[in-house]
Design a protein around this motif. Structure first.
Motif, mmCIF file in Angstrom:
data_model
loop_
_atom_site.group_PDB
_atom_site.id
_atom_site.type_symbol
_atom_site.label_atom_id
_atom_site.label_comp_id
_atom_site.label_asym_id
_atom_site.label_seq_id
_atom_site.Cartn_x
_atom_site.Cartn_y
_atom_site.Cartn_z
ATOM 1 N N MET A 137 7.941 1.700 23.484
ATOM 2 C CA MET A 137 9.092 0.807 23.591
ATOM 3 C C MET A 137 10.053 0.809 22.407
ATOM 4 O O MET A 137 11.256 0.625 22.592
ATOM 5 N N PRO A 138 9.588 0.979 21.172
ATOM 6 C CA PRO A 138 10.530 0.859 20.048
ATOM 7 C C PRO A 138 11.688 1.845 20.065
ATOM 8 O O PRO A 138 12.669 1.646 19.343
ATOM 9 N N PHE A 139 11.602 2.887 20.869
ATOM 10 C CA PHE A 139 12.660 3.892 20.894
ATOM 11 C C PHE A 139 13.806 3.523 21.847
ATOM 12 O O PHE A 139 14.789 4.246 21.936
ATOM 13 N N PHE A 140 13.691 2.386 22.511
ATOM 14 C CA PHE A 140 14.700 1.975 23.483
ATOM 15 C C PHE A 140 15.535 0.824 22.934
ATOM 16 O O PHE A 140 15.358 0.389 21.798
ATOM 17 N N ASP A 141 16.452 0.320 23.746
ATOM 18 C CA ASP A 141 17.415 -0.669 23.268
ATOM 19 C C ASP A 141 17.271 -2.041 23.916
ATOM 20 O O ASP A 141 17.386 -3.061 23.242
ATOM 21 N N SER B 247 14.327 1.376 13.402
ATOM 22 C CA SER B 247 15.788 1.325 13.471
ATOM 23 C C SER B 247 16.288 2.660 14.025
ATOM 24 O O SER B 247 15.877 3.728 13.572
ATOM 25 N N HIS B 248 17.128 2.599 15.044
ATOM 26 C CA HIS B 248 17.591 3.835 15.676
ATOM 27 C C HIS B 248 18.943 3.612 16.335
ATOM 28 O O HIS B 248 19.362 2.478 16.567
ATOM 29 N N GLU B 249 19.620 4.690 16.636
ATOM 30 C CA GLU B 249 20.921 4.649 17.316
ATOM 31 C C GLU B 249 20.845 5.575 18.531
ATOM 32 O O GLU B 249 20.682 6.788 18.387
ATOM 33 N N ASN B 250 20.925 5.000 19.708
ATOM 34 C CA ASN B 250 20.966 5.794 20.937
ATOM 35 C C ASN B 250 22.414 5.898 21.408
ATOM 36 O O ASN B 250 23.099 4.879 21.561
ATOM 37 N N GLN C 212 19.570 2.727 26.284
ATOM 38 C CA GLN C 212 18.298 2.983 26.956
ATOM 39 C C GLN C 212 17.683 1.639 27.379
ATOM 40 O O GLN C 212 17.321 0.817 26.535
ATOM 41 N N LEU C 213 17.592 1.431 28.684
ATOM 42 C CA LEU C 213 16.973 0.232 29.245
ATOM 43 C C LEU C 213 15.520 0.559 29.589
ATOM 44 O O LEU C 213 15.212 1.656 30.039
ATOM 45 N N ILE C 214 14.656 -0.414 29.425
ATOM 46 C CA ILE C 214 13.253 -0.197 29.771
ATOM 47 C C ILE C 214 12.674 -1.431 30.427
ATOM 48 O O ILE C 214 13.032 -2.564 30.071
ATOM 49 N N THR C 215 11.796 -1.222 31.406
ATOM 50 C CA THR C 215 11.037 -2.306 31.998
ATOM 51 C C THR C 215 9.596 -1.847 32.113
ATOM 52 O O THR C 215 9.326 -0.658 32.316
ATOM 53 N N VAL C 216 8.672 -2.786 31.957
ATOM 54 C CA VAL C 216 7.241 -2.493 32.033
ATOM 55 C C VAL C 216 6.602 -3.552 32.910
ATOM 56 O O VAL C 216 6.640 -4.742 32.583
ATOM 57 N N CYS C 217 6.027 -3.126 34.022
ATOM 58 C CA CYS C 217 5.416 -4.095 34.934
ATOM 59 C C CYS C 217 4.663 -3.363 36.033
ATOM 60 O O CYS C 217 4.798 -2.146 36.207
ATOM 61 N N ARG C 218 3.902 -4.129 36.783
ATOM 62 C CA ARG C 218 3.312 -3.599 38.007
ATOM 63 C C ARG C 218 4.411 -3.550 39.057
ATOM 64 O O ARG C 218 5.236 -4.470 39.159
#
Length: 379
Positions: free
Chosen positions: A269-273, A192-195, A199-205
């Motif tokens: 990843m858990p640190f993002f939104d 549980s966190h508040e940014n 924070q957007l994240i993508t993971v891929c080739r």
């Protein structure tokens, strides 16, 4: 029952299959079904000389085509490596790649063979602009599906969408089973966190099929509207420099971080939104389930297995592929409404824990294995 899990890429490679099968091995070993992993090292290229025999089509007309020739050589390489390295038998072989499946059938013709098709090489090549749809390479690669149908005692795939995709290329699509990918919950530690800034994240080739050009254009629209965000891109690939240039051109240099390849992105990843990936095609889209287990809100395109994981507005947001405006609008909703974002993330986590647990996969596979090799049930 003694089992061989046959991969193409080594287990340490990124991706849904490689991040799942070693955990399957651990679970089967713990229930008393000894399980080995096998794959082709990257250094083994151009070693094989013996051809893999195909039964449903003649590969000779394709041998002068570079992509088909490389595929056929890879089959020979895998055959050479298998014969050199495997000196024992198994009660059952589960192959997770077409190359592994066809080789294992030739080397161990009397061993029950289960095959899971996790993705489509020809679709990736078409979307990445490397081959023409309907061209010679497409015809060759699509012919492999019927060959797999011929080789396998049980043919599986990871989504109903992908089974429908394969239907024109096989004789009996209804016989293809569906077992969605599963994930060991111990890998994921949501926090549980508040940014202050979303924070957007993508993971891929980093390849055209993943639609990151659309994501960058959507982010440019967000910035033009004054919505603060940071986009974190984890992964590497042939279009990284092109994407970095596009980010600069769109004025996003200060809003995007390119990390390159990361072996265990689930630890990050858990640190993002918000997890976002506007793929142009996905057989399943394992990274969405992984992001859900990290307690992220999900935004994806309504293609393939993504649409089977996400119910729009319930546990994530779905947008059409190649639609930057729609993607920007979806991201804007999540940036502007933190409560809605939290609700989607919680619902995605709930579904992923129930639908995409590794325990469910092991239970389903045990039943498939027992049906495919009933004589090995007591061994």
């Amino acid at each position: 029952m003694e089992i061989l899990q046959a991969l193409f890429f080594p287990p340490e490679q990124p991706g849904g299959v490689s991040s799942m099968v070693p955990y399957m091995q651990d679970r089967f070993n713990k229930v008393g079904w000894p399980t080995d992993l096998f794959s082709l090292p990257k250094r083994i290229r151009g070693k094989g000389t013996e051809p893999v025999k195909l039964h449903t089509f003649d590969p000779e007309p394709y041998r002068d085509n570079p992509i088909a020739a490389k595929y056929l050589q890879t089959l020979s390489d895998y055959l050479w490596w298998t014969k050199m390295r495997i000196k024992r038998g198994y009660d059952l072989i589960h192959a997770h790649h077409p190359v592994a499946a066809l080789v294992m059938k030739q080397v161990f013709p009397d061993t029950p063979l289960v095959v899971t098709i996790h993705s489509s090489y020809e679709r990736e090549l078409i979307l990445n602009g490397r081959i023409e749809e309907g061209g010679l390479e497409h015809q060759f690669l699509a012919s492999i599906y019927r060959e797999l149908e011929h080789a396998a005692d049980r043919l599986l795939t990871v989504s109903d969408s992908f089974r429908r995709y394969m239907a024109p290329y096989v004789d009996d699509a209804d016989a293809i089973g569906i077992i969605a990918n599963g994930f060991d919950e111990r890998r994921f530690k949501p926090i549980s966190h508040e940014n202050e800034v979303t924070q957007l994240i993508t993971v891929c080739r980093l390849v055209p099929a993943k639609g990151l050009d659309i994501l960058l254009r959507a982010c440019a629209e967000l910035k033009d509207k004054g919505h603060p965000f940071v986009l974190h891109i984890i992964g590497d690939g042939p279009i990284r420099k092109e994407l970095e240039a596009l980010a600069t051109e769109l004025g996003l240099y200060d809003d995007i971080i390119f990390y390159g390849y990361m072996l265990h992105p689930e630890e990050f990843m858990p640190f993002f939104d918000v997890f976002v990936l506007p793929s142009r095609a996905e057989a399943f889209g394992s990274v969405f389930a992984e992001a859900a287990l990290c307690w992220l809100a999900l935004v994806g395109t309504d293609v393939g297995g993504i649409g089977e994981q996400i119910e729009d507005g319930v546990n994530g947001l779905l947008v059409p592929p190649d639609d930057a405006a729609a993607l920007a609008a979806a991201l804007e909703r999540l940036i502007a409404d933190q409560t809605f974002r939290y609700q989607l993330a919680r619902a995605a986590w709930d579904k992923a824990k129930k639908a995409y647990s590794l325990t469910r996969v092991i239970s389903q596979l045990k039943q498939v294995y027992l049906e495919a090799a009933p004589g090995a049930a007591g061994s």
